[in-house]
Design a protein around this motif. Sequence first.
Motif, PDB file in Angstrom:
ATOM      1  N   VAL A 237     -10.877   2.333  -3.751  1.00 27.60           N
ATOM      2  CA  VAL A 237      -9.431   2.302  -3.950  1.00 27.60           C
ATOM      3  C   VAL A 237      -9.093   2.481  -5.427  1.00 27.60           C
ATOM      4  O   VAL A 237      -8.166   3.212  -5.784  1.00 27.60           O
ATOM      5  CB  VAL A 237      -8.847   0.983  -3.404  1.00 27.60           C
ATOM      6  N   TYR A 238      -9.873   1.839  -6.312  1.00 26.08           N
ATOM      7  CA  TYR A 238      -9.594   1.965  -7.748  1.00 26.08           C
ATOM      8  C   TYR A 238      -9.890   3.374  -8.262  1.00 26.08           C
ATOM      9  O   TYR A 238      -9.431   3.748  -9.342  1.00 26.08           O
ATOM     10  CB  TYR A 238     -10.396   0.926  -8.536  1.00 26.08           C
ATOM     11  N   HIS A 239     -10.614   4.158  -7.519  1.00 22.71           N
ATOM     12  CA  HIS A 239     -10.855   5.547  -7.899  1.00 22.71           C
ATOM     13  C   HIS A 239      -9.558   6.350  -7.832  1.00 22.71           C
ATOM     14  O   HIS A 239      -9.378   7.312  -8.597  1.00 22.71           O
ATOM     15  CB  HIS A 239     -11.904   6.171  -6.987  1.00 22.71           C
ATOM     16  N   TYR A 240      -8.663   5.943  -6.933  1.00 27.23           N
ATOM     17  CA  TYR A 240      -7.422   6.689  -6.715  1.00 27.23           C
ATOM     18  C   TYR A 240      -6.203   6.042  -7.365  1.00 27.23           C
ATOM     19  O   TYR A 240      -5.205   6.721  -7.631  1.00 27.23           O
ATOM     20  CB  TYR A 240      -7.156   6.842  -5.212  1.00 27.23           C
ATOM     21  N   PHE A 241      -6.250   4.734  -7.592  1.00 26.31           N
ATOM     22  CA  PHE A 241      -5.082   4.012  -8.105  1.00 26.31           C
ATOM     23  C   PHE A 241      -5.503   3.097  -9.245  1.00 26.31           C
ATOM     24  O   PHE A 241      -6.494   2.378  -9.139  1.00 26.31           O
ATOM     25  CB  PHE A 241      -4.425   3.180  -6.996  1.00 26.31           C
ATOM     26  N   SER A 242      -4.713   3.104 -10.314  1.00 25.01           N
ATOM     27  CA  SER A 242      -5.073   2.308 -11.478  1.00 25.01           C
ATOM     28  C   SER A 242      -4.743   0.828 -11.304  1.00 25.01           C
ATOM     29  O   SER A 242      -5.448  -0.038 -11.819  1.00 25.01           O
ATOM     30  CB  SER A 242      -4.345   2.849 -12.718  1.00 25.01           C
ATOM     31  N   ASP A 243      -3.669   0.536 -10.557  1.00 23.89           N
ATOM     32  CA  ASP A 243      -3.271  -0.858 -10.333  1.00 23.89           C
ATOM     33  C   ASP A 243      -2.303  -0.901  -9.151  1.00 23.89           C
ATOM     34  O   ASP A 243      -2.013   0.131  -8.526  1.00 23.89           O
ATOM     35  CB  ASP A 243      -2.629  -1.466 -11.579  1.00 23.89           C
ATOM     36  N   ARG A 244      -1.785  -2.092  -8.855  1.00 21.00           N
ATOM     37  CA  ARG A 244      -0.895  -2.239  -7.701  1.00 21.00           C
ATOM     38  C   ARG A 244       0.386  -1.442  -7.869  1.00 21.00           C
ATOM     39  O   ARG A 244       0.873  -0.817  -6.917  1.00 21.00           O
ATOM     40  CB  ARG A 244      -0.547  -3.719  -7.473  1.00 21.00           C
ATOM     41  N   GLU A 245       0.954  -1.433  -9.066  1.00 22.23           N
ATOM     42  CA  GLU A 245       2.190  -0.674  -9.257  1.00 22.23           C
ATOM     43  C   GLU A 245       1.973   0.805  -8.969  1.00 22.23           C
ATOM     44  O   GLU A 245       2.831   1.465  -8.381  1.00 22.23           O
ATOM     45  CB  GLU A 245       2.735  -0.859 -10.672  1.00 22.23           C
ATOM     46  N   ASP A 246       0.826   1.334  -9.381  1.00 17.31           N
ATOM     47  CA  ASP A 246       0.500   2.729  -9.098  1.00 17.31           C
ATOM     48  C   ASP A 246       0.463   2.965  -7.588  1.00 17.31           C
ATOM     49  O   ASP A 246       0.994   3.959  -7.082  1.00 17.31           O
ATOM     50  CB  ASP A 246      -0.846   3.075  -9.743  1.00 17.31           C
ATOM     51  N   LEU A 247      -0.159   2.048  -6.859  1.00 15.12           N
ATOM     52  CA  LEU A 247      -0.207   2.151  -5.394  1.00 15.12           C
ATOM     53  C   LEU A 247       1.198   2.111  -4.805  1.00 15.12           C
ATOM     54  O   LEU A 247       1.557   2.973  -3.977  1.00 15.12           O
ATOM     55  CB  LEU A 247      -1.041   1.011  -4.815  1.00 15.12           C
ATOM     56  N   VAL A 248       2.001   1.131  -5.198  1.00 16.23           N
ATOM     57  CA  VAL A 248       3.345   0.981  -4.641  1.00 16.23           C
ATOM     58  C   VAL A 248       4.196   2.202  -4.956  1.00 16.23           C
ATOM     59  O   VAL A 248       4.914   2.723  -4.089  1.00 16.23           O
ATOM     60  CB  VAL A 248       4.014  -0.296  -5.184  1.00 16.23           C
ATOM     61  N   ARG A 249       4.120   2.678  -6.178  1.00 15.41           N
ATOM     62  CA  ARG A 249       4.905   3.844  -6.580  1.00 15.41           C
ATOM     63  C   ARG A 249       4.558   5.061  -5.724  1.00 15.41           C
ATOM     64  O   ARG A 249       5.451   5.787  -5.245  1.00 15.41           O
ATOM     65  CB  ARG A 249       4.679   4.132  -8.063  1.00 15.41           C
ATOM     66  N   LYS A 250       3.269   5.275  -5.481  1.00 14.04           N
ATOM     67  CA  LYS A 250       2.857   6.434  -4.684  1.00 14.04           C
ATOM     68  C   LYS A 250       3.162   6.247  -3.198  1.00 14.04           C
ATOM     69  O   LYS A 250       3.471   7.208  -2.484  1.00 14.04           O
ATOM     70  CB  LYS A 250       1.381   6.723  -4.924  1.00 14.04           C
ATOM     71  N   CYS A 251       3.098   4.999  -2.726  1.00 15.69           N
ATOM     72  CA  CYS A 251       3.513   4.716  -1.343  1.00 15.69           C
ATOM     73  C   CYS A 251       4.994   5.041  -1.164  1.00 15.69           C
ATOM     74  O   CYS A 251       5.410   5.611  -0.149  1.00 15.69           O
ATOM     75  CB  CYS A 251       3.266   3.250  -0.999  1.00 15.69           C
ATOM     76  N   LEU A 252       5.792   4.680  -2.167  1.00 19.21           N
ATOM     77  CA  LEU A 252       7.221   4.950  -2.092  1.00 19.21           C
ATOM     78  C   LEU A 252       7.508   6.446  -2.144  1.00 19.21           C
ATOM     79  O   LEU A 252       8.366   6.945  -1.419  1.00 19.21           O
ATOM     80  CB  LEU A 252       7.946   4.228  -3.222  1.00 19.21           C
ATOM     81  N   GLU A 253       6.785   7.173  -2.994  1.00 19.87           N
ATOM     82  CA  GLU A 253       6.991   8.621  -3.053  1.00 19.87           C
ATOM     83  C   GLU A 253       6.647   9.269  -1.711  1.00 19.87           C
ATOM     84  O   GLU A 253       7.345  10.177  -1.250  1.00 19.87           O
ATOM     85  CB  GLU A 253       6.157   9.240  -4.178  1.00 19.87           C
ATOM     86  N   ARG A 254       5.573   8.792  -1.088  1.00 18.84           N
ATOM     87  CA  ARG A 254       5.230   9.278   0.257  1.00 18.84           C
ATOM     88  C   ARG A 254       6.379   8.997   1.230  1.00 18.84           C
ATOM     89  O   ARG A 254       6.734   9.853   2.046  1.00 18.84           O
ATOM     90  CB  ARG A 254       3.947   8.592   0.734  1.00 18.84           C
ATOM     91  N   SER A 255       6.955   7.810   1.130  1.00 16.46           N
ATOM     92  CA  SER A 255       8.053   7.444   2.018  1.00 16.46           C
ATOM     93  C   SER A 255       9.245   8.367   1.828  1.00 16.46           C
ATOM     94  O   SER A 255       9.858   8.809   2.811  1.00 16.46           O
ATOM     95  CB  SER A 255       8.481   5.993   1.765  1.00 16.46           C
ATOM     96  N   PHE A 256       9.578   8.672   0.583  1.00 18.13           N
ATOM     97  CA  PHE A 256      10.722   9.533   0.339  1.00 18.13           C
ATOM     98  C   PHE A 256      10.492  10.942   0.892  1.00 18.13           C
ATOM     99  O   PHE A 256      11.423  11.582   1.382  1.00 18.13           O
ATOM    100  CB  PHE A 256      11.041   9.587  -1.154  1.00 18.13           C
TER     101      PHE A 256
END
Length: 385
Positions: A237-256
């Motif tokens: 998971v850390y290979h793709y995301f630097s931290d939780r905010e990075d994960l949340v931000r990309k999850c939200l972009e997927r949602s949009f």
Amino acid sequence: MFNEHGIGAVGFGDLAKRMGVGRATFYHYVADREDLIFRCYQRSCEAETERLDLASEAPTGLPQVLAFMELSLSAEAEQTAVIVDTSVLGDAHRTIIERAQRRNYDRLAAMIGAGIDAGNIRPCDEQLIARILPSIILFARMSGRWLPGRPGAADPEAVVDFIANGSAARRDTDIRVYKNADDFARITLADFGDRKISDLKMEQILMKGSWLINRHGVANVSLEDVAGAMGATRGTVYHYFSDREDLVRKCLERSFEIYDAFVDYAAAHGRNGLEKAAIVSHLNTQAMAGSLQPVAGWMGLDALSQASQKHVTKRLREVLARTEAFAEEGMADGSRRRHDHKAVTVARAGAYLWIPKWIGDIEQPSPHRIADEVVALFNLGLAAG
């Protein structure tokens, strides 16, 4: 303060400053922060029970349900905490709150069932509606956090009228939506061979992360939790995301991307404004009740930086504006009755957000069946005839 800023953003220091007392004062009354959250949530459940008690004094069925809605959207109700997330509580406290919530759901469902028997509420799934209505109420109360300058967003009169009568101009309106929300998955079998393994893995992580966030809240999900839920290593998971905010931000972009695709599809296939809005509502409900699981964007912003919050809020407003345009189109073409569409459009969003939290209580929770109930509520309201 929890309602204004989110649970994750409020500590004893913030509360002490707001009240003008020392932090030590709180420890005379509550054991710790979790105890404070538990007591706020417990009071919310008790207050909802009191509102159900008061509403039960109205005539059977629809008058009781509407009285409950009015009481729940009152200024007094706003003095209790919105129960956004019970995952912040330990097992014992969480069990107490969730049992209290279910008791209130069951009482509201009984009111709806009595109305169906009495003939003043149209036939519907009372257990589903008894969960959807509180979700609409809570989101209408929370919406001011993300929509400053729009006091009509929580207009009680408009929301209660919407629940009673729906949006359709004609009571014989029957809109069926057959499109499957899973068709909008960013990676499908059709293009599986054309995608890189890294893209597939990224999408898997985003889907699992979104599911966890919707169910437990942003503040209670870490990259380690996502790895554990996937059966993957922490390093994956850390290979793709630097931290939780990075994960949340990309999850939200997927949602949009998913939300925009829903609106694009509705614009292309809906025959009028009412039908276009119904298609979006049906697909959104399916997505939250099924495997697609876009992040409920309104709910997780507290954990993001100010810059990320500003960007996400802008995207949310853009999506809202597109759906409001369908409401305006429907009133112009005559498919939708004239009402306070801005308040209603915001309130409707609440119907989707809590689905991942209560869907486990529903027998045979078919996403399409739940979406049918939501769209029927939105178009026809609860009133019979």
